[in-house]
Design an enzyme around this catalytic site. Structure first.
Site, mmCIF file in Angstrom:
data_model
loop_
_atom_site.group_PDB
_atom_site.id
_atom_site.type_symbol
_atom_site.label_atom_id
_atom_site.label_comp_id
_atom_site.label_asym_id
_atom_site.label_seq_id
_atom_site.Cartn_x
_atom_site.Cartn_y
_atom_site.Cartn_z
ATOM 1 N N HIS A 150 113.709 33.596 33.885
ATOM 2 C CA HIS A 150 113.801 33.496 34.800
ATOM 3 C C HIS A 150 112.537 32.728 35.078
ATOM 4 C CE1 HIS A 150 114.719 37.909 35.798
ATOM 5 N NE2 HIS A 150 116.097 37.296 35.361
ATOM 6 N N GLU A 198 110.122 32.214 36.918
ATOM 7 C CA GLU A 198 108.742 32.706 36.643
ATOM 8 C C GLU A 198 108.541 32.806 34.856
ATOM 9 O OE1 GLU A 198 110.046 35.272 39.686
ATOM 10 O OE2 GLU A 198 110.556 34.380 37.790
ATOM 11 N N CYS A 225 110.473 39.974 39.358
ATOM 12 C CA CYS A 225 111.414 41.378 39.397
ATOM 13 C C CYS A 225 109.998 42.072 37.518
ATOM 14 C CB CYS A 225 112.184 41.797 38.373
ATOM 15 S SG CYS A 225 112.185 40.334 36.532
ATOM 16 N N CYS A 239 109.135 40.389 34.674
ATOM 17 C CA CYS A 239 108.074 38.589 35.286
ATOM 18 C C CYS A 239 106.688 39.472 35.423
ATOM 19 C CB CYS A 239 108.774 38.260 35.924
ATOM 20 S SG CYS A 239 110.249 37.430 35.971
#
Length: 437
Positions: A69, A71, A100, A103
């Site tokens: 991701h 992040e 999410c 993360c």
């Protein structure tokens, strides 16, 4: 065994205008937008004096064998670029999707590593906001001291100017804020502690509903009443019914007016409180009050409304002292300047405990606008904290007890404010005086 971490990679400098327009609008249902973009700004500080800055954009990796991701890409890159954990950093994210749960957990762990880092997240949309696990992830971020908010028009324009390869095309807000009110209300409800959810999602709110994530209840305190002879208008206003006395509690004052660089444990939300005293030039107290943000109305705007109702007699001069937890945003700074300009019989002084988003240019410009317009803006130090304690706190005759390093934090914030208010000519002279070999 060490947990797997993605290898650091360099971020993109800018994104395409069409990519920005497609992936960043405030939408409740964003069909086809499976990618997440993270625009970031990192500022490294030394006692609130900015020394370095990094900008860039990350996008999530979608390879089946190595999903990562946006992040996670940023966290891996940051650890590689900034290995020193004891330095001070201001980090701002502009996300197309909120984090999410996985993360969110990794960000909380990251903040435990970098104890002197301040993180602000402005997200365009909320990812699976009806799922309790995703809601809990956002609350964990909030409890860890992360500022969370939905991207507003100013944030979109800021991203356009700094992270989009716009080729001098002008920013247009068309379709960017379609579901802003709904998302702002939902984020506020997710982050509100101890409240049961009032709606079953995903269903949109009532048509025309407008809610601000910074919506709080206004609190008031009983004003002081002078028995001296004043104008008829002031005398009549004193005879009208007044709200019951409701001073700040000691713990609320210490938590909300605390000037620490980061929120101490246990983590809590830093809100905007504005306490003011309205006096005559000879020192007679006319009114005092403590205000908080209301729906779609910052505390500064509530303050302007209140003062307008108390100072209609333009032949009488008034002096106002404000103690505020966060310095004014650019919009409120502009409104305060216009208010004082339209009411020359008022003299206003502002003392702020902390500087709000002081690393962003527009917020710096707001402080400079106040200063250039003859409205002094200063940082609260021990005398101001003591005066605010005496006049607005239910202290039960107890004296104010400074928290650890209050004076040190105050001096650091004063240095930062001094650099913001420094005239540009002085900055140019400083550069000319640099002797570079």
């Amino acid at each position: 065994m060490e947990p797997w971490r993605p290898s650091p990679r360099n971020p993109m400098d800018r994104i395409d205008p069409n990519t920005f327009r497609f992936h960043f609008p405030n939408l409740l249902y964003a069909s086809g937008r499976k990618l997440c973009y993270l625009c970031f700004q990192v500022e490294r500080e030394d006692y609130f004096s900015c020394n370095d800055s990094d900008w860039g954009v990350f996008r999530n990796k979608v390879h089946p064998w190595a999903r990562c991701h946006a992040e996670q890409c940023f966290l891996s890159w940051f650890r590689d670029q900034y290995p020193y954990r004891d330095e001070y950093y201001n980090v701002t994210w502009f996300l197309s999707w909120s984090p999410c749960p996985t993360c969110a957990e990794e960000v909380v762990e990251f903040l435990e590593e970098y104890r002197n880092l301040t993180l602000s997240i402005f997200t365009s949309r909320l990812y699976y906001f009806w799922d309790p696990n995703y809601q809990q992830g956002l609350r964990k971020l909030w409890d860890a001291g992360v500022q969370l908010d939905i991207m507003s028009c100013d944030d979109f324009e800021y991203c356009w100017d700094n992270f989009v390869d716009h080729k001098r095309m002008r920013f247009q807000r068309r379709n960017l804020l379609k579901d802003y009110d709904f998302l702002a209300a939902e984020l506020q409800e997710i982050l509100s502690p101890g409240q049961q959810r009032k709606r079953d999602w995903p269903f949109p709110p009532r048509p025309g509903a407008q809610v601000d994530p910074r919506s709080w209840v206004q609190e008031v305190t009983e004003p002081g009443i002078s028995t001296r002879r004043h104008s008829l208008h002031l005398l009549v206003s004193f005879l009208l019914p007044r709200p019951a006395m409701n001073p700040l509690q000691e713990d609320i004052f210490c938590r909300q007016f605390g000037n620490q660089h980061r929120v101490p444990k246990p983590y809590y939300r830093r809100k905007t409180y504005l306490c003011y005293q309205l006096k005559l030039p000879e020192g007679t107290l006319i009114d005092k009050d403590c205000l908080r943000n209301k729906k779609k109305r910052h505390a500064e705007m509530c303050f302007i409304d209140k003062i307008k109702s108390l100072t209609r007699d333009t032949s009488q001069r008034f002096e106002i002292i404000c103690y505020i937890t966060w310095s004014p945003c650019p919009f409120c700074a502009k409104e305060l300047v216009a208010f004082v300009k339209d009411n020359p019989h008022l003299s206003l002084r502002i003392f702020a405990s902390r500087l709000y988003v002081h690393w962003r240019w527009k917020y710096q410009q707001g402080l400079r606008h106040l200063h250039a317009s003859g409205i002094p803006v200063a940082v609260m130090s021990l005398p101001e904290f003591e005066d605010c304690w005496r006049n607005f706190v239910d202290h039960k005759d107890r004296s104010f007890q400074p928290w650890h390093n209050l004076d040190q934090y105050s001096k650091s914030i004063k240095r930062r404010l001094g650099k913001i208010l420094m005239p540009l000519n002085d900055l140019r002279n400083d550069f000319r005086n640099l002797k570079l070999e």
